[in-house]
Write a protein that holds these residues in place. Structure first.
Motif, PDB file in Angstrom:
ATOM      1  N   UNK A  62      73.822  81.958  45.997  1.00 35.80           N
ATOM      2  CA  UNK A  62      74.987  82.401  45.226  1.00 35.80           C
ATOM      3  C   UNK A  62      74.585  83.594  44.360  1.00 35.80           C
ATOM      4  N   UNK A  63      74.620  84.781  44.960  1.00 33.99           N
ATOM      5  CA  UNK A  63      74.096  85.953  44.266  1.00 33.99           C
ATOM      6  C   UNK A  63      74.920  86.336  43.035  1.00 33.99           C
ATOM      7  N   UNK A  64      76.181  85.966  43.007  1.00 40.04           N
ATOM      8  CA  UNK A  64      76.999  86.277  41.818  1.00 40.04           C
ATOM      9  C   UNK A  64      76.488  85.509  40.606  1.00 40.04           C
ATOM     10  N   UNK A  65      76.193  84.221  40.806  1.00 39.86           N
ATOM     11  CA  UNK A  65      75.652  83.424  39.710  1.00 39.86           C
ATOM     12  C   UNK A  65      74.275  83.921  39.280  1.00 39.86           C
ATOM     13  N   UNK A  66      73.477  84.343  40.250  1.00 36.89           N
ATOM     14  CA  UNK A  66      72.125  84.815  39.948  1.00 36.89           C
ATOM     15  C   UNK A  66      72.163  86.099  39.123  1.00 36.89           C
ATOM     16  N   UNK A  67      72.994  87.044  39.532  1.00 37.40           N
ATOM     17  CA  UNK A  67      73.098  88.302  38.780  1.00 37.40           C
ATOM     18  C   UNK A  67      73.683  88.053  37.395  1.00 37.40           C
ATOM     19  N   UNK A  68      74.658  87.147  37.315  1.00 38.72           N
ATOM     20  CA  UNK A  68      75.239  86.799  36.012  1.00 38.72           C
ATOM     21  C   UNK A  68      74.178  86.196  35.095  1.00 38.72           C
ATOM     22  N   UNK A  93      71.955  95.600  46.562  1.00 34.94           N
ATOM     23  CA  UNK A  93      72.878  96.633  46.085  1.00 34.94           C
ATOM     24  C   UNK A  93      73.595  96.197  44.811  1.00 34.94           C
ATOM     25  N   UNK A  94      74.110  94.954  44.812  1.00 36.82           N
ATOM     26  CA  UNK A  94      74.818  94.443  43.644  1.00 36.82           C
ATOM     27  C   UNK A  94      73.893  94.327  42.439  1.00 36.82           C
ATOM     28  N   UNK A  95      72.630  93.984  42.696  1.00 39.76           N
ATOM     29  CA  UNK A  95      71.654  93.909  41.617  1.00 39.76           C
ATOM     30  C   UNK A  95      71.496  95.274  40.942  1.00 39.76           C
ATOM     31  N   UNK A  99      72.871  97.300  37.001  1.00 41.43           N
ATOM     32  CA  UNK A  99      71.945  97.934  36.082  1.00 41.43           C
ATOM     33  C   UNK A  99      70.582  97.276  36.034  1.00 41.43           C
ATOM     34  N   UNK A 100      70.282  96.446  37.044  1.00 38.22           N
ATOM     35  CA  UNK A 100      69.017  95.726  37.119  1.00 38.22           C
ATOM     36  C   UNK A 100      68.118  96.331  38.191  1.00 38.22           C
TER      37      UNK A 100
END
Length: 445
Positions: A62-68, A93-95, A99-100
């Motif tokens: 769940x990359x959304x939760x991870x980035x959050x 890409x989303x990471x 800004x990470x």
């Protein structure tokens, strides 16, 4: 400079990354699912954050939760570890868009290499040898029949966007092709969301070799020699070693240089591995793993280079600071993967120690080996001056292992280690079924 790093993974690789972070003075934040609440990584990290329930689709994938979580904890970077999202171009890409810093290759590189057909064509453009087969997707039975007739049976159908044996079918004669093509496409779609497959000549009993590389994305690429990952069960690696005992030095040098040339062509950034099949003194490009691999300790020991620290430095934009002539490969390293056959609570757990032995694990007595994830219990790695010494030390190490409460593959690993075939150094991918025939029958029903 990276001051705080989020680890988007679990198990022994999460523990391994935490240790490198401590060495570098980096604040570590580990993600965990509800099933891993009491894990060693959670206990060791400076901070831990729950990202979802036990099912990996709702947590570690769940990359959304991870980035959050990374943003919430004010991290500078995310390390994806191995498996899960480590080769997911969208996640990378989303990471970066959040800004990470993504500790790995550039998103566009991951996307390119994630498609095996594109990767094969890229390798071909760099004059790397590839197995005979299609350079485009096999779209119809008519195309499949024509290609198979050209290259000759047996052939293998492979998912263009997957691995691990999924979406893969071996075909020995024409009458099997139609059904195999249908199954391969359905499996590829189910597991990878893409039903595209391609075809290659099937090499029946090759060696599986891979070259470990580091590239700073600024023009410097070095290799850390090869790893031999031929000993496998159902395409899952059991033993890995470096150097391989059967490779001619001229072939070794050419394979390493081909791999370096490919990474230069790609403008690659970070750690990565080029995998080959080796058969009858010839090697053939198979794929690129655009990430760290489970067996990376083997290369660390023969080179003296900490791959995770190198990954972090490259992600910070630092040059490697050394060239190929500075990389000295010495001695011999051998890794054994101790896997669980059943899940459950580990009632007793004793790992080997002593001279020349390293153990990478995340489990202790009382820990639970979860049925939700990879069954790896530990990587037992030895490093000595030569292969004979490594075999002797590994024998001693496996004799010291004691696991109670669950079933493991320890007995099978001992059989492999003691087998005449393995000790001779001359074997192919059929070693497991020849050394452990009864276990092979059980696993195949």
């Amino acid at each position: 400079m990276i001051k705080s790093l989020l680890i988007a993974n679990r198990g022994e690789i999460a523990v391994r990354i935490i240790r490198s972070c401590r060495d570098l003075g980096i604040h570590s934040v580990v993600t965990y699912s509800t099933a891993d609440k009491e894990s060693l990584a959670v206990k060791m990290a400076d901070e831990a954050v729950c990202i979802g329930p036990a099912a990996s689709s709702q947590s570690y994938l769940n990359w959304r939760n991870i980035i959050a979580a990374a943003c919430l904890k004010r991290c500078d970077a995310i390390h994806p570890g191995v498996g899960f999202l480590s080769e997911n171009a969208d996640f990378a890409k989303e990471t970066e868009e959040a800004g990470l810093i993504f500790i790995g290759p550039r998103p566009e590189t991951i996307a390119l290499l994630g498609n095996k057909i594109i990767a094969r064509n890229t390798a071909l453009s760099c004059n790397l040898p590839i197995t005979p087969g299609s350079t485009e997707a096999v779209l119809s039975l008519k195309e499949a029949l024509a290609t198979a007739k050209t290259i000759g049976y047996p052939i293998i159908l492979k998912a263009a966007c997957g691995g691990g044996g999924r979406g893969m079918r071996i075909v020995t004669k024409e009458s099997q092709l139609e059904q195999a093509l249908q199954i391969a496409k359905k499996e590829a779609l189910a597991f990878f969301g893409d039903g595209t497959v391609h075809m290659e000549k099937y090499l029946q009993n090759p060696r599986h070799l891979e070259i470990q590389l580091l590239s700073d994305g600024q023009g410097t690429v070095v290799h850390l020699g090869e790893r031999d990952c031929t000993v496998q069960k159902n395409h899952q690696k059991l033993f890995e070693e470096s150097p391989t005992p059967v490779l001619d030095e001229k072939v070794r040098q050419q394979m390493c240089q081909d791999s370096v040339n490919l990474f230069i062509k790609l403008g690659y950034r970070g750690a990565g591995t080029v995998e080959y099949l080796y058969d009858n003194e010839h090697y053939y490009f198979m794929e690129v793993n655009a990430r760290l691999q489970v067996e990376h300790p083997v290369s660390e020991l023969v080179s003296g280079i900490d791959l995770i620290k190198a990954q972090i430095a490259i992600a910070e934009g630092k040059p490697l600071g050394y060239t190929q002539k500075d990389v000295l490969l010495r001695g011999h390293s051998l890794e054994c993967r101790l896997n669980g056959v059943t899940a459950g609570v580990i009632k007793k757990l004793v790992f080997p120690s002593g001279p020349s032995v390293r153990v990478d694990t995340y489990l202790r007595e009382g820990s639970t080996l979860s049925s939700y994830y990879d069954p790896l219990i530990a990587k037992i790695i030895v490093y000595t001056q030569n292969r004979d010494e490594s075999l002797a030390v590994m024998k001693r190490a496996l004799q010291e292992v004691c696991v109670e409460g669950i079933e493991t593959n320890l007995d099978q690993q001992k059989l492999i280690l003691e087998s005449t075939m393995f000790r001779s150094g001359r074997f192919g991918t059929d070693l497991y079924e020849r050394v452990c025939p009864e276990e092979e029958k059980k696993s195949n029903g």
